[in-house]
Design a protein around this motif. Structure first.
Motif, mmCIF file in Angstrom:
data_model
loop_
_atom_site.group_PDB
_atom_site.id
_atom_site.type_symbol
_atom_site.label_atom_id
_atom_site.label_comp_id
_atom_site.label_asym_id
_atom_site.label_seq_id
_atom_site.Cartn_x
_atom_site.Cartn_y
_atom_site.Cartn_z
ATOM 1 N N LEU A 219 3.659 7.799 -8.498
ATOM 2 C CA LEU A 219 3.947 9.240 -8.476
ATOM 3 C C LEU A 219 5.407 9.575 -8.771
ATOM 4 O O LEU A 219 5.763 10.748 -8.832
ATOM 5 N N LEU A 220 6.261 8.565 -8.964
ATOM 6 C CA LEU A 220 7.688 8.835 -9.117
ATOM 7 C C LEU A 220 7.992 9.717 -10.321
ATOM 8 O O LEU A 220 8.784 10.666 -10.233
ATOM 9 N N LEU A 221 7.400 9.417 -11.470
ATOM 10 C CA LEU A 221 7.707 10.197 -12.668
ATOM 11 C C LEU A 221 7.266 11.645 -12.502
ATOM 12 O O LEU A 221 7.987 12.574 -12.888
ATOM 13 N N ALA B 152 0.824 -1.212 0.000
ATOM 14 C CA ALA B 152 0.000 0.000 0.000
ATOM 15 C C ALA B 152 0.855 1.257 0.000
ATOM 16 O O ALA B 152 0.432 2.312 -0.494
ATOM 17 N N HIS B 153 2.059 1.173 0.533
ATOM 18 C CA HIS B 153 3.011 2.289 0.459
ATOM 19 C C HIS B 153 3.719 2.302 -0.889
ATOM 20 O O HIS B 153 3.891 3.360 -1.508
ATOM 21 N N THR B 154 4.111 1.139 -1.350
ATOM 22 C CA THR B 154 4.952 1.059 -2.537
ATOM 23 C C THR B 154 4.207 1.422 -3.817
ATOM 24 O O THR B 154 4.744 2.126 -4.683
ATOM 25 N N ILE B 155 2.981 0.945 -3.981
ATOM 26 C CA ILE B 155 2.261 1.149 -5.244
ATOM 27 C C ILE B 155 2.030 2.625 -5.552
ATOM 28 O O ILE B 155 2.361 3.094 -6.644
ATOM 29 N N PRO B 156 1.460 3.430 -4.628
ATOM 30 C CA PRO B 156 1.295 4.854 -4.954
ATOM 31 C C PRO B 156 2.621 5.594 -5.076
ATOM 32 O O PRO B 156 2.719 6.558 -5.839
ATOM 33 N N LEU C 241 11.254 4.170 -10.779
ATOM 34 C CA LEU C 241 10.063 3.505 -11.306
ATOM 35 C C LEU C 241 10.392 2.088 -11.761
ATOM 36 O O LEU C 241 9.717 1.118 -11.383
ATOM 37 N N GLY C 242 11.441 1.952 -12.572
ATOM 38 C CA GLY C 242 11.807 0.632 -13.059
ATOM 39 C C GLY C 242 12.289 -0.292 -11.958
ATOM 40 O O GLY C 242 12.003 -1.497 -11.963
ATOM 41 N N GLY D 172 6.571 9.280 -3.169
ATOM 42 C CA GLY D 172 6.786 9.294 -4.606
ATOM 43 C C GLY D 172 7.121 10.677 -5.130
ATOM 44 O O GLY D 172 7.953 10.841 -6.029
ATOM 45 N N VAL D 173 6.494 11.709 -4.551
ATOM 46 C CA VAL D 173 6.787 13.077 -4.946
ATOM 47 C C VAL D 173 8.171 13.506 -4.466
ATOM 48 O O VAL D 173 8.908 14.203 -5.166
ATOM 49 N N GLY D 174 8.559 13.084 -3.264
ATOM 50 C CA GLY D 174 9.800 13.562 -2.671
ATOM 51 C C GLY D 174 11.050 12.791 -3.041
ATOM 52 O O GLY D 174 12.152 13.345 -3.015
ATOM 53 N N PHE D 175 10.917 11.522 -3.429
ATOM 54 C CA PHE D 175 12.107 10.692 -3.648
ATOM 55 C C PHE D 175 13.049 11.234 -4.717
ATOM 56 O O PHE D 175 14.263 11.294 -4.496
ATOM 57 N N PRO D 176 12.560 11.622 -5.914
ATOM 58 C CA PRO D 176 13.513 12.115 -6.921
ATOM 59 C C PRO D 176 14.274 13.350 -6.465
ATOM 60 O O PRO D 176 15.452 13.521 -6.794
ATOM 61 N N ALA D 177 13.639 14.230 -5.687
ATOM 62 C CA ALA D 177 14.336 15.413 -5.180
ATOM 63 C C ALA D 177 15.428 15.017 -4.203
ATOM 64 O O ALA D 177 16.548 15.544 -4.248
ATOM 65 N N MET D 178 15.136 14.084 -3.318
ATOM 66 C CA MET D 178 16.133 13.639 -2.349
ATOM 67 C C MET D 178 17.311 12.970 -3.044
ATOM 68 O O MET D 178 18.470 13.178 -2.680
ATOM 69 N N ALA D 179 17.033 12.187 -4.080
ATOM 70 C CA ALA D 179 18.094 11.464 -4.767
ATOM 71 C C ALA D 179 18.995 12.374 -5.590
ATOM 72 O O ALA D 179 20.177 12.072 -5.776
#
Length: 416
Positions: free
Chosen positions: A64-66, A56-60, A351-352, A121-128
């Motif tokens: 939202l990652l892209l 339930a955490h992973t799917i959304p 995402l991949g 999902g919104v925050g991960f790309p910024a952190m990375a």
């Protein structure tokens, strides 16, 4: 590399505040991971239910990652992180309150995990992708190592402390600490000032920016090959290790011992991070993929002989290998992808890499019930090694070198 050079990023004001934010947040997260697992098992003694909460955490988050990558390439990354941290504090605080008051039910944890997954999902790309904006290119390896040092140091203590809280005062307190650390982490990012970006000549267009990201991703062989491989590896890992692991431990070595196993894995990560503060990592993806293959032995032992000594030893070596990959991957991304594309590249990477994780989380419980824990875990370990070997068949992965350590002068320019 001298110790002076290894610690040089900490003299950078922006990096120092970011480092403090990651430190505080990581402390809570390391306790929360084990606390949430056993909170679900306390409600219903079912690895299938645990897989549902994790999925339930992973799917959304994956969904939202892209979009998160586009947002992070368009807006100041620290602002994106602050929003994500504040929203995570609210969702995790609600989970903690339900567990502490004894009102938690599986469906409630599923709903709140969905909320947390969205903001992650919104925050991960910024952190990375924010690190190259905080330090010079010549300091990227020590900066990455210092961030890893914080994360891995907390991983040594976090699971053990979290497991201790679980068996003494209950899972809710560890989850409450995690909620508080998300809030503090957001506040610590306030003083960070990022470099000014060159204005774009075109109006923002989400679909166009996503297409640009996809074109770059597909045109970079080492990038998509590793990502496809990790799509499978992460499904195996989350299913075999993260979902079946606590259930096997509950029936064999015990909950506190499982905390020791996770801490041993973190100790391997930590020791390797200290080494990488001083030793330059050449051929980052070749060494990284060889390192990540060390995750297979603890899966095998979990199925064949789940003893505390064996699992602690194998988990320690696995942690060391995973840290080599983590460093190699971050360096490959940060040194070979320009800043304006980096968040989107990380979002396609995530995402991949993450897309099949819910499959592992949801499928491994029923598979273990149908075929038995031991056969599922043994086959998983063999498959893990096979996937690593297939990825290393690509010369673009094996031969990718380090980029020249040229300074990135733009990191000295700041914006409000």
């Amino acid at each position: 590399m001298t110790w002076t050079a290894a610690l040089a990023p900490l003299r950078n004001r922006n990096f120092a505040w970011y480092f403090a934010s990651r430190f505080v947040n990581t402390l809570g997260n390391m306790m929360a991971s084990i606390a949430l697992a056993f909170a679900v098992l306390d409600i219903t003694d079912s690895p299938t239910a645990l897989g549902q909460v994790l999925a339930a955490h992973t799917i959304p988050m994956i969904a939202l990652l892209l979009y998160g990558g586009v947002i992070a390439d368009r807006f100041p990354r620290t602002l994106v992180l602050q929003f994500s941290n504040l929203a995570s504090a609210v969702s995790q605080g609600a989970i903690a309150a339900l567990v502490l008051t004894g009102r938690a039910e599986v469906w409630m944890l599923v709903v709140l995990s969905v909320v947390h997954g969205v903001v992650s999902g919104v925050g991960f790309p910024a952190m990375a992708s924010v690190l190259p904006q905080l330090v010079e290119r010549s300091e990227l390896q020590p900066a990455n190592a210092l961030v890893s040092l914080t994360r891995n140091g907390m991983m040594v203590l976090g699971p053990t402390v979290g497991a201790l809280l679980v068996v003494t005062v209950g899972s809710g307190w560890a989850l409450a600490v995690d909620a508080a650390t998300w809030l503090v982490a957001a506040l610590l990012l306030v003083p960070v000032r990022l470099p000014a970006r060159q204005p774009r000549g075109e109006a923002p267009d989400t679909l166009r920016e996503l297409r640009e990201g996809w074109s770059f991703f597909w045109a970079t062989p080492w990038l998509w090959i590793v990502v496809v491989g990790f799509g499978v590896l992460n499904a195996i890992h989350t299913g075999a290790w993260s979902t079946l692991g606590p259930a096997v431990a509950d029936d064999t070595i015990g909950r506190q011992a499982w905390g020791y196993v996770l801490s041993a894995e973190a100790a391997g990560l930590l020791l390797t991070t200290v080494v990488l503060l001083r030793v330059r990592l050449e051929r980052p993806l070749l060494l990284g993929m060889l390192g990540v293959a060390m995750m297979a032995p603890p899966m095998l032992l979990l199925g064949v002989s789940p003893t505390l000594v064996g699992l602690v030893t194998a988990a320690f070596l696995a942690g060391a290998g995973v840290e080599v990959f983590g460093m190699g991957w971050n360096l490959a991304m940060q040194e070979n992808i320009e800043d304006g594309m980096l968040s989107r590249a990380y979002s396609y990477d995530a995402l991949g890499s993450f897309v099949a994780m819910p499959v592992g989380q949801l499928a491994y419980g029923p598979l273990a019930v149908a075929f038995g824990f031991q056969p599922v875990l043994v086959v998983s370990a063999i498959a893990y090694v096979a996937v690593v070997a297939l990825v290393l068949c690509s010369r673009s992965v094996r031969d990718l070198p380090r980029a020249p350590a040229t300074p990135a002068s733009a990191v000295t320019t700041t914006t409000p």
